[in-house]
Each structure stands twice: as C-alpha cells, then as structure tokens.
Design a protein around this motif. Structure first.
Motif, PDB file in Angstrom:
ATOM      1  N   VAL B 161      31.771  33.518  59.168  1.00  0.00           N
ATOM      2  CA  VAL B 161      32.922  33.058  59.951  1.00  0.00           C
ATOM      3  C   VAL B 161      32.629  31.626  60.398  1.00  0.00           C
ATOM      4  CG1 VAL B 161      33.741  35.296  60.772  1.00  0.00           C
ATOM      5  CG2 VAL B 161      31.910  34.140  62.001  1.00  0.00           C
ATOM      6  N   PRO B 162      33.654  30.881  60.717  1.00  0.00           N
ATOM      7  CA  PRO B 162      33.424  29.480  61.119  1.00  0.00           C
ATOM      8  C   PRO B 162      32.460  29.404  62.301  1.00  0.00           C
ATOM      9  CG  PRO B 162      35.757  29.896  60.813  1.00  0.00           C
ATOM     10  CD  PRO B 162      35.077  31.212  60.672  1.00  0.00           C
ATOM     11  N   ARG B 163      31.675  28.330  62.268  1.00  0.00           N
ATOM     12  CA  ARG B 163      30.627  28.141  63.246  1.00  0.00           C
ATOM     13  C   ARG B 163      31.138  28.262  64.689  1.00  0.00           C
ATOM     14  NH1 ARG B 163      27.231  22.702  63.540  1.00  0.00           N
ATOM     15  NH2 ARG B 163      27.914  22.690  61.387  1.00  0.00           N
ATOM     16  N   GLU B 164      32.284  27.630  64.988  1.00  0.00           N
ATOM     17  CA  GLU B 164      32.779  27.610  66.368  1.00  0.00           C
ATOM     18  C   GLU B 164      33.091  29.031  66.830  1.00  0.00           C
ATOM     19  OE1 GLU B 164      34.962  26.146  63.818  1.00  0.00           O
ATOM     20  OE2 GLU B 164      33.161  24.893  63.682  1.00  0.00           O
ATOM     21  N   GLU B 165      33.653  29.814  65.901  1.00  0.00           N
ATOM     22  CA  GLU B 165      33.986  31.193  66.273  1.00  0.00           C
ATOM     23  C   GLU B 165      32.718  32.014  66.453  1.00  0.00           C
ATOM     24  OE1 GLU B 165      36.888  33.106  63.832  1.00  0.00           O
ATOM     25  OE2 GLU B 165      38.309  31.451  64.037  1.00  0.00           O
ATOM     26  N   PHE B 166      31.793  31.820  65.521  1.00  0.00           N
ATOM     27  CA  PHE B 166      30.563  32.605  65.586  1.00  0.00           C
ATOM     28  C   PHE B 166      29.835  32.364  66.905  1.00  0.00           C
ATOM     29  CE2 PHE B 166      26.178  33.728  64.767  1.00  0.00           C
ATOM     30  CZ  PHE B 166      26.328  34.940  64.096  1.00  0.00           C
ATOM     31  N   ARG B 167      29.818  31.085  67.314  1.00  0.00           N
ATOM     32  CA  ARG B 167      29.045  30.762  68.519  1.00  0.00           C
ATOM     33  C   ARG B 167      29.606  31.435  69.769  1.00  0.00           C
ATOM     34  NH1 ARG B 167      26.372  24.969  66.960  1.00  0.00           N
ATOM     35  NH2 ARG B 167      25.619  25.887  65.030  1.00  0.00           N
ATOM     36  N   ARG B 168      30.856  31.771  69.734  1.00  0.00           N
ATOM     37  CA  ARG B 168      31.449  32.371  70.939  1.00  0.00           C
ATOM     38  C   ARG B 168      30.867  33.766  71.228  1.00  0.00           C
ATOM     39  NH1 ARG B 168      37.645  32.405  70.553  1.00  0.00           N
ATOM     40  NH2 ARG B 168      37.405  33.167  72.688  1.00  0.00           N
ATOM     41  N   VAL B 169      30.301  34.386  70.197  1.00  0.00           N
ATOM     42  CA  VAL B 169      29.828  35.758  70.384  1.00  0.00           C
ATOM     43  C   VAL B 169      28.369  35.799  70.844  1.00  0.00           C
ATOM     44  CG1 VAL B 169      28.874  36.390  68.135  1.00  0.00           C
ATOM     45  CG2 VAL B 169      30.283  38.026  69.381  1.00  0.00           C
ATOM     46  N   ASP B 194      29.801  30.851  50.795  1.00  0.00           N
ATOM     47  CA  ASP B 194      28.560  30.099  50.660  1.00  0.00           C
ATOM     48  C   ASP B 194      27.534  30.579  51.672  1.00  0.00           C
ATOM     49  OD1 ASP B 194      29.110  28.453  48.533  1.00  0.00           O
ATOM     50  OD2 ASP B 194      30.314  27.114  49.819  1.00  0.00           O
ATOM     51  N   PHE B 195      26.252  30.464  51.275  1.00  0.00           N
ATOM     52  CA  PHE B 195      25.209  30.966  52.167  1.00  0.00           C
ATOM     53  C   PHE B 195      24.884  29.991  53.297  1.00  0.00           C
ATOM     54  CE2 PHE B 195      20.654  31.732  53.227  1.00  0.00           C
ATOM     55  CZ  PHE B 195      20.871  32.928  53.878  1.00  0.00           C
ATOM     56  N   THR B 196      25.011  28.689  53.020  1.00  0.00           N
ATOM     57  CA  THR B 196      24.540  27.706  54.004  1.00  0.00           C
ATOM     58  C   THR B 196      25.144  27.907  55.396  1.00  0.00           C
ATOM     59  OG1 THR B 196      24.313  26.241  52.147  1.00  0.00           O
ATOM     60  CG2 THR B 196      24.040  25.261  54.341  1.00  0.00           C
ATOM     61  N   PRO B 197      26.461  27.968  55.532  1.00  0.00           N
ATOM     62  CA  PRO B 197      27.003  28.172  56.891  1.00  0.00           C
ATOM     63  C   PRO B 197      26.592  29.512  57.486  1.00  0.00           C
ATOM     64  CG  PRO B 197      28.763  28.209  55.244  1.00  0.00           C
ATOM     65  CD  PRO B 197      27.540  27.767  54.533  1.00  0.00           C
ATOM     66  N   ILE B 198      26.407  30.517  56.634  1.00  0.00           N
ATOM     67  CA  ILE B 198      25.958  31.824  57.131  1.00  0.00           C
ATOM     68  C   ILE B 198      24.558  31.680  57.708  1.00  0.00           C
ATOM     69  CG2 ILE B 198      25.246  34.153  56.391  1.00  0.00           C
ATOM     70  CD1 ILE B 198      27.601  34.082  54.417  1.00  0.00           C
ATOM     71  N   TYR B 199      23.700  30.964  56.947  1.00  0.00           N
ATOM     72  CA  TYR B 199      22.330  30.764  57.411  1.00  0.00           C
ATOM     73  C   TYR B 199      22.330  30.018  58.741  1.00  0.00           C
ATOM     74  CZ  TYR B 199      17.641  28.971  57.891  1.00  0.00           C
ATOM     75  OH  TYR B 199      16.407  28.649  58.397  1.00  0.00           O
ATOM     76  N   GLU B 200      23.189  28.990  58.817  1.00  0.00           N
ATOM     77  CA  GLU B 200      23.237  28.214  60.059  1.00  0.00           C
ATOM     78  C   GLU B 200      23.643  29.087  61.241  1.00  0.00           C
ATOM     79  OE1 GLU B 200      25.642  24.866  59.155  1.00  0.00           O
ATOM     80  OE2 GLU B 200      24.024  23.911  57.992  1.00  0.00           O
ATOM     81  N   ASN B 201      24.580  29.978  60.991  1.00  0.00           N
ATOM     82  CA  ASN B 201      24.980  30.903  62.062  1.00  0.00           C
ATOM     83  C   ASN B 201      23.819  31.802  62.488  1.00  0.00           C
ATOM     84  OD1 ASN B 201      27.586  30.001  62.371  1.00  0.00           O
ATOM     85  ND2 ASN B 201      28.465  31.486  60.912  1.00  0.00           N
ATOM     86  N   LEU B 202      23.101  32.291  61.465  1.00  0.00           N
ATOM     87  CA  LEU B 202      21.963  33.165  61.769  1.00  0.00           C
ATOM     88  C   LEU B 202      20.902  32.404  62.564  1.00  0.00           C
ATOM     89  CD1 LEU B 202      20.309  35.773  61.447  1.00  0.00           C
ATOM     90  CD2 LEU B 202      19.524  34.918  59.233  1.00  0.00           C
ATOM     91  N   LYS B 203      20.650  31.184  62.106  1.00  0.00           N
ATOM     92  CA  LYS B 203      19.630  30.348  62.743  1.00  0.00           C
ATOM     93  C   LYS B 203      20.008  30.107  64.212  1.00  0.00           C
ATOM     94  CE  LYS B 203      16.138  27.303  62.273  1.00  0.00           C
ATOM     95  NZ  LYS B 203      16.155  26.839  63.645  1.00  0.00           N
TER      96      LYS B 203
END
Lengths: 933, 298
Positions: B161-169, B194-203
């Motif tokens: 999911v988009p970074r901004e949305e992910f960060r809210r959780v 793509d994996f990159t944004p997923i990885y960034e969210n995980l990180k």
C-alpha cells in the motif's frame, strides 16, 4: 557367561533370524541387549568397546538375551512382534523374575519402543543415548544429508516403518506406558542423536511428576559417551527393582475383553447371577418363614455370601469382581431348571428395581474407609440391642455380619496361596483399613457385594478424597499406586457397565480437593482404556490449571473421559433444595452424570419426558395463536399438565413398593443415619431426601423449532401458519423448500445467537420452575434433567415432524446439546451458547461437544481447550463431555453432509466448515489428513 | 467516532488458530490489489460486493432470480450487486453467501467482543483479507476500538500500500504478520506489485519498533527459490522481526474461487514444496533467528 546362537523363523512373516542367549537357569533376572545401527545381534561378542559390558555381565548371575531382530528394523511392528514372542516364551519357560533392557543408540530407541508397547515384559531400562520419537528423528536425519550415517539410518527407518507406525511407536506420545524404572544417559553434544530427543522425554516425565525416571546428561558428551554407564544403570535397577511380584493387570483386561464377546453380541456377558440363585435357594428352603421381610432378605444375602464360589485369578491384585457372582455358564451342580426356580423364589421376595430406588447408588465410603466395616457392625449391633423389636435393625446387622464373614471366608481360602491378599482381607473384615491397598480392597469388595444383590451402575464416588488419608499413610511410590489403581480399573471393566468415578472438586470446607490420586485416576483411565471407567472431573473456579491440563491430555486421546462437571452450578443446585453447604460440596456422580450425595440418600432413579411431543400438540393449534407469547403460554400449560401427570404416575409406582415388603437391609446399613434411626433407606432412614430425575428430551429440537416459528411465522410472516402445520403433518412431503427455509433462515441454538440462546435458556428455566413444586410422596424432589441418555433416538420415533426441519420419526436432539450439525460458528460460540441457560435448578445436564483432534494438538492446543473449560466453569455450564472426531469421519461427512455441518477444518490463515467446501477441496483435505496420520 | 466507520468484509471467523497467537477472531477484509496466483482467499480479491454461490446446495427454487454466479444482481439483472444481501436471506438452501458486506466497526466489534473470555492470555483480533490496509480508515477504526477495550490486535498485510497510508497504521496494532511473497526480482511478475516500496514499508515498521512476524506461502512451481530463502534470511536481521513462518501451499482456495465466479488457470501447476525442503528452510531460518537471539518458530 556362555552365549549360544539360536536360529528361528519369525511367526510374522517366516523370515529367518537369530539371537544369542545365555541361560542362567530358572527364576533368574534376564538382561536383554539390543544393538544399534551398524551392529548386529552379536555386538556383545564382536565389539571391542563393549568389553567392559562383557566383563560385567560375566560377574552376574543373570540370563542374557541378545537378539538380532532383522538387523536394522528398529522395533518396527514385525520386530516388536518377534521380540514379544521371544520374551513371552522365555518368561514362560525360564520363569524369569525380572526383564531388564540395556541398550544404546537405535538399540536404546528400540528398547523404549518395546517397553512402551509391552510394559509387562520390561521391568527396567538402561538407555544410553536414544531417540524418543522415531518419526521426528527420521525427519531430523533426512534434514542432515551431509552426514552419511544419518542418511543410512533414515533409509533404514523408512524401509521398516510406514507413516502409521511412526505414530504408534512414538515413545513420547505414549510415555505413560513406561511405568518401569528407567535410567537414561545422553551426551549433550551427540551429533548422531540430538540431545533434544532425550530432553523431550525427560520433560514429559518431569511434568508428570515421575520419580523413577532418572535422566543424566553428559556435559559435552558425544554419541559414545553414555556407554560406560551400562554397569551403573543395571546396578541401580538390581537394587531398586520391585521386590513385590507385580501382578499383570493387562492379563486380566485381556481376559475380561474375551469374556465380553459372547456369540450373541447383544447378550449380556455373564448372564447368570449366582448370588440371586443362592438367595432364592434360601427362600426355597424356608418357605414357611414368618420372619419380617427385611430379616429374611438379610439372611438370604448372608446365606448366599457363605456359598458363592471364591475365584481369585493369579494375576488379580484384589479379590472380588463380576466373576464373584456372575457366570456365563451354570456350575455343573446347578441345572437350568433349578436356577430358574431359585430365581423365581428370589424375585417373589420383594426385589426393588431401578425406577423405585435400588440401583445407581454409592455407599457411605467416607465413613467406611475412615472407620472400617467393623464399626458399622458394632453400631448396628448396639442399635439392635437398644431396639430389639425393630426388625430393620436386626436386618442391617445380619447383612453387615454376612459381608464381614464373606471377607473372612475369602481370607481363609487364600491363606496359603495368596498370603498378602489374605492378610489384607482379614484386616478389613473388621478393623479400619490402615494401608492404601487395604482401603482399595475394602472399597472394591463393598462395591462388588452391592452389585451382587442384582443392582447396576453403582458408582465409586469421590475416590481421590476418601482414599487420600490411607494413601498418605502408606506413601506408595507413584508406580505402585498407579499399579493398584489399574487393578481396580480392570475390575470395573469386568462389569461391562457404566461405573462412575469422581475426582477433583472442592472439599466439604470449600478448598480445592485435587491431589495426587486425582492425577493417578486420570493416568489409570488412560492406561486401561476401558469404556466402563466413567471418570467424572468436578471443576470449580479455583481448580489448578495443571489438573485441567491433565484432564485435557486424557480427553485428547479420544476416550471421552473425563466428563467435566461444574461445582459452581451443582453445589448451589443442591443447597437450593435445602442440602447444607458442607454436604452439598461432597457430592459425587452416579450412573452417567447424576448428582448424588454418597451414602446419604436413597438410590437415584429417573425417567424420560418427551418435550417435543408436548410441543407438537401445541404447534398443531398454531392457527389459534395471535402471538408467539400466546404459543409459549400454551406450550407451558401443556408442560405443566404433562409433568403433573408424570409425578402422579411416579408416586403411584412408588406406592406399589412399600419399604417393609421391599426392604434393602445392606444398602440401609451402608447409608448414613439408617442405623441411628433404625429405619430402612427407603423409609426415611437416609440423612437426606430422595431425588428422582426427569430426563427432559430434545432441548435443541424445541429451541430451534421455536426460533423458526417465532422468526418465520410471527416476525417475518414468511410462512403462513396453515402452510407450516400442513407441512409438519405430512412430514414436508412436497415441500422441501419450506423445510430448508426452516433450517437455513432462522437462528439455531449453539451459535452464540442471543435470540436462540435466550429461547433455550427460557425452556431450561420453564423446566426448573415447573418441577420446583413436584415432590415425591416421601418428601423428596422430582428434578428436571437436561439429559436423554440415548433415548432421544427412540423417543424421536414417536414424534411427528418439527419446525426445526426435523423429519418425523428421526432422532430428537441429544440431551442439552445443540442440534448435531447446526452449530456453525466454532467451539467458542458453542460454549458461549451452552453456558447461557441457568442450570441451578437442573440435576444433570449433558452437553456433547465434538471436535477434530487437530484443533487441540500440542501445548498451544491444550491451552486453547483450557480457555474453553475456564469459560464453562466461570459462566455456569453444568456438564460437558467431549468426542474427538477422527479423520475417518470426514468420509462419513461427505456421504451425509447434513449431519456433519459443524465439522471444522482449519489450516493456517484459512478455515472452513468441511461440508460447505466444494467436493474437490473436500477430497483434498481428506487426502491431506490421511497423510497427517 | 471510530465505531461508526464502515468497511467491506467477506467473513468474520471465530476461533482462528493460525492467524497469530492464542484464540483469535479474524476479520477478513474484502478486496486486494495483488494477484498472487496461489491466493487461498480468491473470493476476496474484488473490492465490490458480490454473491458467492454453492451449486451443490441449490434446489433451483428461483427465489434469487437465478443468474450465473458473478457480480450482477440476482434480483434485478439491470443492476450490479449492491451488497444488499436480500437474495442471500431469501435463499432457503443456504447456497448463497454475501461477499463484501458493508459493516460499521461497531458491528464487527459486537462479534469480536463475544469471544473476549477466550482471548487470554495471548489471543485477540486479527485483521486479514483481502488487504486490510486497502481500507485504511476501517482498519484504523477497528484497531482503535479493540485497543480501547484491551483486546490484543494483529494485522496481516502484504505491505503493498502507499507509504503514507502504511505509516498511519504504525504503532496502532500489537503485532504485524507481514507477508513476503516472492524473491525481490520476481515480485512484480508473481504478485503484480514491486518489492521496493513493500520493503521500505517493512523497514519503516521495523525501525518504528513494531513486533513483526514474516509469513511466506511456499508454492513449489512459483516462488520457491534460493533467492527467496536469502531474502527471508536477510529480513530476519531487521530489528523487531521475530520469526519467519513458512506456509506450504494448499489447494483450499480453489473451490471458493469458483463459487465466487472467478477462476485461475494455473492451479494444476501448484503444489507444496517437498517436506525435506520445508524442514531444511525451517531449520536454517530457525538457527538464524536463534543466532540473532530471536524466538525459534514453533
């Protein structure tokens, strides 16, 4: 030591094999050596590193057996069968005192497996580095492909074992069978068999509180490090080995199970009652007796006890059992005609039956075990002197003396043959039982004599309470105590009926009552694995988790025991009737599930009441009612009329059995206050009043029917009253759509649905309210019971179709359980529903819960089940019992999906109700589960 | 009020024992943007409501205005399914199930709350799907409601999911079950993301101190490869990643997809990896986790 090689052919498949044997002569100990991977049956001669073993064995005066056992078969079923054959024959021929195993590596694994399978042929083990779960170990080997020897071991195991064998030969899973002393040594740096294998078993025994499992971990030790402990281990076994000859309860069990298979499978085993025969003979010989009936009864019993043949199988630890008075065939001196005539005489002398207070009872074990049989005899004698004109006192005294004389007769008969048992019998014939085994013998023999009077389904009561003092006094080790319990348990099997055993609960002063004996009872039940030992666990808010986990461990085996009972409901239920709190706290269960005050009440009795039949009378008038409430009122009125009719019929039948014509001297003598009051137990002698249960059938049939009528007829008006009545009358013929609507479009009991649950609670309350005022003629209570035994099936035959979608003539719902297949929201919803009714005005409720074994596997599974049980206790369930559904039922579920709609299959991340899945997926699960075996 | 926020779900399952520790109630969100061919909840892919149909149960009464299973309304062929659920209620045979029911958070909580007693000591509520974060407001509302009542919360997410949305959780739930679906260079091919944004969210989640368990479905013919193992092994090193759970493929999603009116061509080519591989991966990941001082997965 001279080891000779013997060749033999396997009785399993005829393959040729061999063993080495040194014979030290008769009545010696035998050491069994089992080899590991890479060795053979002759390792003791060929391996240089085993030279110290050879030297030590040469010092000993023991026989030595070293079998080759198919080289690399690792106690797979064929190897186990071969060894069993060798040892059973050897024991027979050489009368070995004890058999000890000493083995390392895969030999050690084999020894553990064999001892687990045949504990009667293993009196002690020395295990030097071994695997404890052969399946787990094989997988571990497979995961180490870089080590060649492990690859070899893996392929050897795979060749000998099928996936099913892994489960059956898993030592950790059946560790409870390993009751013998074990000395286990393992190196914690072992690269061939990881130390976790040993630790796993050690942990199981540690948690079970076992004291004769000795685990020693060699710090930094490798696979060979344990070898030098061969000598130390055996020395310990020699010094601690049981001096007492342990009698083999498994032999007795085998015997009982053979007895239980007569040619006609429906004929009861041992159909002749020789006690009744002898009692009848007494009456025949005294045809003109004018003595009061209670004295004649007592004399007839004493006469019979003087004459019953005395059987004592050499492998039985305790004297007495079904064999004491029952037989499959008449003894040669009695003809069938004589038997029939004597039985007729017996029956003509006022014999009561279950319905009027006779069977389903527990004697006053608290007093009996605390003070001994002699104290009862003396009390009766004293009472008799004080009141010479009261024949009831005389009768009780004669009956008690007859029992004591019977004990002494047995003691005399077995004085030579079984001196310890004879001494035990002599001691308990009069005095207070001092030791644990004396207490058990007394408890048991009293049970036997009561059964001999032609009663059935009597119970042992709170065995972990009244035996506890003698247990503490004797302080037997765990193994001995378990052994003694198992001997009682196999005797219970001998009666082939339901014998209730109660454990747990609270003490009369309100403390938690769980003790070592509660756990021993769980263990004995698992070991003996009999359908007759109906174990009941009383639970309460302060019950310790470890006891619940013990219960769960047994439940998970699928045996269905223990059923669980809630003190938080049952104690208030009894005090509401006016029973003092301390007495209420000492309740036990009799028959299947019935609450009973042991030795303080007349015998329990019960009957059945067909609620759905009453309901169908109401529903046929559906068009007359303008509201659901009006329908409920009409149903309640029907129930009231039906129950009053029931009471009147019950009291009429009781009136036909006046206590003076139908006396019960022995049970009276063993029931508190009868001696002190000088009255028969059925004539107000007992401390407390009589309870009679009315089994209210079809709670869920009724609940689901009412839900459907309320929602679909009254609330939504989706179904017209006339349409429903017509459909019910013609059993939904031509209206399957209506039937499915009733099933699928209205709430059902068992789903944590407020509407359905409150209707169920309302029915339970109605039954409690209506029975509150129903009294027996002698001042007792007729109580409502949400229980139906299995009569819900036969009762259903007489009931037309019902609005829950049930077809005419099919079974009603089972007891207080939700309708089979209609609870669809899993175990938590199920439990939330069944705790909803207030059961404090019910004597005994039965709720059956079925689950897939996988759902409660492992520690996490046990913890989940613990939460379910805690909810049951905390929120007021009365009783629950559990069925583990095996994978085999999945097939049945596919054939008859309607009956199995509640079967849940759960996997990671996704779960489903089995019957709602597509056929393809069902097949997939079926296959997968078969693999899981 | 968070309790008034609405969202679409396809199921609420009680007594879930595979979606985090203890006894849990799992709320399955409707809709997911990924298209993993092995999906075991294929009925959850679509965001719009639709009705799932079990042909074996149907008695052909026609009350639903029989149509081929799909998105069109069974009562009014002119309309797309609105999720009204009338046909489901009408069906006497129980052959229909409404996917994408619109519920208020409070209505979901009414179900979740019912098993409160059973959650102790470690269980609670799990949000799964579908992709719960695709309905971020609803997810946040449920997490807040549960937390307010002291119910343990877990979130299962693909992280796609988009970074901004992910960060809210972040910081709003007690445990994240983070799906790792493929080796990085095959992520787009297999899942559509793509994996990159997923990885960034995980990180980011890891940096923020959230408890994380990685979860990976293993489908022999699709995503099992050395690179996936390497990825899992590396991700284990992230702080607060506690373990990596391996979920061997099972075919339970197949029938459900057909009932929901969709199908996937690739099923014949899917199976779980051989047990040896599974054992090997579990062992090595377990050792790695242990060497990092993390709990060994059970």
């Amino acid at each position: 030591m001279k080891l000779h090689r013997f060749e033999y052919q396997s009785t399993v498949d005829g393959i040729a094999d061999w063993y080495l044997f040194h014979d030290a002569g008769k009545e010696k100990d035998c050491i069994v050596l089992l080899h590991g991977h890479g060795s053979h049956g002759d390792q003791i001669l060929t391996r240089s590193d085993l030279a110290p073993w050879r030297a030590y064995l040469a010092e000993l005066d023991v026989s030595v057996l070293s079998p080759n056992l198919r080289d690399n078969a690792w106690m797979a079923p064929a190897a186990a069968a071969d060894l069993h054959h060798l040892l059973a024959a050897g024991k027979e021929t050489h009368a070995w005192r004890r058999i000890f195993f000493a083995a390392g590596s895969m030999g050690g694994t084999s020894a553990l497996i064999f001892a687990m399978l045949h504990p009667e042929l293993a009196d002690g083990l020395v295990i030097l580095g071994a695997a404890t779960d052969i399946g787990r170990y094989a997988s571990w080997c497979a995961a180490q492909p870089e080590i060649p020897v492990l690859r070899e071991i893996h392929s050897a195991i795979s060749a000998a074992y099928t996936p099913t064998d892994f489960a059956l030969h898993n030592v950790c899973a059946h560790a409870g069978n390993l009751t013998m002393p074990i000395h286990f040594h393992h190196g914690n740096a072992d690269a061939i068999i990881p130390v976790s294998e040993a630790r796993h078993l050690a942990e199981i025994f540690h948690n079970a509180g076992r004291t004769n499992f000795h685990y020693h971990e060699i710090e930094g030790g490798n696979h060979d490090s344990p070898l030098p402990f061969f000598r130390a281990g055996l020395e310990k076994l020699f010094s601690t080995g049981a001096p007492l000859r342990r009698r083999n309860w498994r032999e007795i069990l085998k015997l009982e199970r053979t007895t239980a298979q007569p040619e006609d499978p429906f004929a009861p085993p041992r159909r002749y009652n020789l006690c009744s025969y002898e009692q009848g003979r007494y009456y025949e010989l005294h045809p003109d007796s004018t003595e009061p009936e209670c004295i004649q009864h007592a004399k007839a019993l004493a006469w019979a006890l003087e004459r019953l043949p005395l059987h004592f199988h050499p492998e039985q630890e305790f004297f007495g059992g079904a064999e004491t008075f029952r037989a499959d065939e008449l003894p040669p001196e009695i003809t069938q005609e004589q038997y029939d005539r004597a039985l007729k005489a017996f029956r003509s002398h006022g014999v009561r039956h279950f319905g009027v207070g006779w069977s389903h009872t527990i004697p006053d074990y608290n007093e009996l075990i605390a003070h001994g049989l002699g104290s009862f005899v003396r009390r009766a004698e004293e009472r008799r002197h004080r009141e010479p004109d009261n024949p009831v006192c005389e009768g009780m005294w004669i009956a008690l003396r007859g029992v004591a004389a019977f004990f002494l007769r047995a003691a005399d008969a077995f004085r030579e043959q079984r001196p310890e048992a004879a001494a035990r019998l002599r001691s308990i014939a009069d005095g207070k039982p001092e030791t644990f085994d004396e207490a058990l013998q007394l408890m048991w023999l009293i049970f036997v004599v009561l059964e001999a009077e032609d009663r059935s389904h009597n119970a042992l009561g709170r065995i972990d309470q009244y035996l506890y003092e003698s247990y503490l006094r004797s302080a037997p080790d765990h193994e001995t105590a378990l052994y003694l319990f198992c001997h009682i348990w196999v005797k219970i099997e001998g009666f082939h009926e339901v014998t209730n055993i109660c454990i747990g609960g609270v003490t009369p002063d309100g403390r938690d009552a769980v003790n070592e004996l509660s756990f021993l009872a769980l263990e004995a039940t698992r070991l003996v694995h009999s359908a007759s030992t109906n174990l009941s666990a009383r639970l309460h808010r302060k019950i310790p988790d470890r006891f619940l986990l013990g219960c769960i461990d047994l439940i998970r085996t699928g045996i269905g025991f223990p059923a669980v009972f809630n003190d938080e409901v049952n104690i208030p239920m009894l005090t509401n009737l006016g029973i003092p709190l301390e007495a209420a706290r000492d309740y036990a269960l009799v028959g299947c599930v019935e609450t009973f005050l042991p030795g303080r009440q007349p015998a329990w009795s019960d009957g059945r009441f067909n609620m759905p039949e009453i309901f169908t009378e109401t529903i046929l008038r559906l068009e007359e009612f303008d509201s659901f409430a009006a329908l409920l009122n009409a149903f309640a009125a029907g129930m009231r009329r039906g129950l009053e009719r029931y009471r009147d019929e019950y009291n009429r039948s009781m009136a036909a059995y006046p206590p003076d014509k139908f006396p019960d001297p022995l049970l009276s003598a063993l029931t508190r206050d009868c001696i002190a009051r000088g009255r028969d137990v059925n004539d107000g002698g007992g401390e407390f009043f009589r309870l009679h249960g009315i089994g209210m059938m079809g709670l869920a049939t009724l609940t689901d029917s009412l839900c459907a009528v309320k929602k679909l007829v009254f609330d939504e008006k989706r179904i017209a009253p006339r349409q429903l009545v017509n459909a019910l009358k013609n059993d939904f013929c031509d209206d399957e759509e209506l039937r499915l609507t009733l099933i699928n479009c209205a709430p059902k009991y068992g789903n944590d649905d407020d509407e359905a649950d409150s209707i169920a609670a309302g029915i339970v309350k109605l039954c409690g309210d209506l029975t509150e005022s129903l009294r027996t003629a002698d001042g007792g209570y007729l109580q409502s019971c949400m229980a139906s035994n299995i009569q819900n099936i036969s009762a259903g035959r007489e009931v037309m179709a019902t609005p829950d979608g049930r077809h005419a003539g099919t079974a009603l719902s089972d007891a207080a359980s939700p309708n089979a297949g209609r609870d669809r929201h899993g175990p938590t919803a199920f439990v939330n529903s069944i705790v909803r009714p207030d059961y404090t005005a019910q004597n005994c409720t039965v709720v059956n819960m079925r689950f897939q074994p996988e759902m409660f596997e492992k520690e996490a599974g046990a913890e989940r089940m613990l939460r379910l049980l805690r909810c049951f206790i905390e929120n007021g369930g009365q009783e629950m019992q559990f069925n583990v559904t095996s994978n085999a039922t999945l097939k049945a579920a596919m054939a008859e999906p309607e009956k199995y709609a509640d079967l849940i299959v759960r996997v990671s991340g996704f779960s489903a109700f089995f019957t709602r899945l597509s056929r393809e997926v069902q097949m997939d699960i079926l296959r997968r589960n078969a693999h899981a075996l | 009020m968070p309790s008034d926020v609405t969202g679409r779900i396809f199921d609420i399952q009680r007594y879930c024992i595979g979606d985090g520790p203890g006894i849990r109630t799992t709320v399955f969100f409707q809709g997911c943007r990924l298209r993993c061919p092995w999906c075991h909840n294929p009925e959850s892919r679509f965001f719009a409501p639709r009705v799932s149909f079990r042909a074996e149960s149907c008695i052909g009464c026609g009350r639903c205005r029989m149509l081929p299973p799909g998105e069109m309304c069974r009562r009014n062929p002119e309309m797309r399914c609105s999720g009204c659920g009338i046909c489901v209620k009408e069906c006497p045979a129980g052959a229909l199930t409404l996917l994408g029911r619109l519920l208020r958070a409070e209505e979901v909580m009414n179900v979740v709350r019912r098993d409160r007693f059973f959650y102790a000591p470690s269980g609670g509520m799990t949000l799964s799907g579908g992709e719960p974060l695709a309905q971020i407001e609803f997810a946040l509302a449920l997490l807040e409601c549960a937390r307010r009542e002291g119910i343990h919360t877990a979130l299962e997410t693909s992280g796609a999911v988009p970074r901004e949305e992910f960060r809210r959780v972040i910081g709003k739930c007690d445990l994240v079950l983070f799906d790792i679906k493929a080796a990085p260079d095959r992520y787009r091919e297999l899942t559509g993301a793509d994996f990159t944004p997923i990885y960034e969210n995980l990180k980011h989640l890891s940096d923020a101190g959230s408890r994380i368990i990685l979860r990976t479905p293993l489908v022999q013919q699709w995503n099992v490869c050395g690179e996936l193992f390497e990825l899992l092994s590396q991700l284990l090193e992230l702080p607060h990643v506690e373990s990596a759970e391996l979920l061997p493929y099972h075919a339970l999603g197949r029938g459900k997809a057909a009932m929901a009116g969709s199908s996937e061509p690739a099923w014949e080519t899917m199976s779980a990896p051989p047990p040896e591989l599974l054992l090997d991966w579990e062992k090595r990941l377990g050792e790695k986790a242990a060497s990092l001082g993390k709990a060994v997965p059970k």
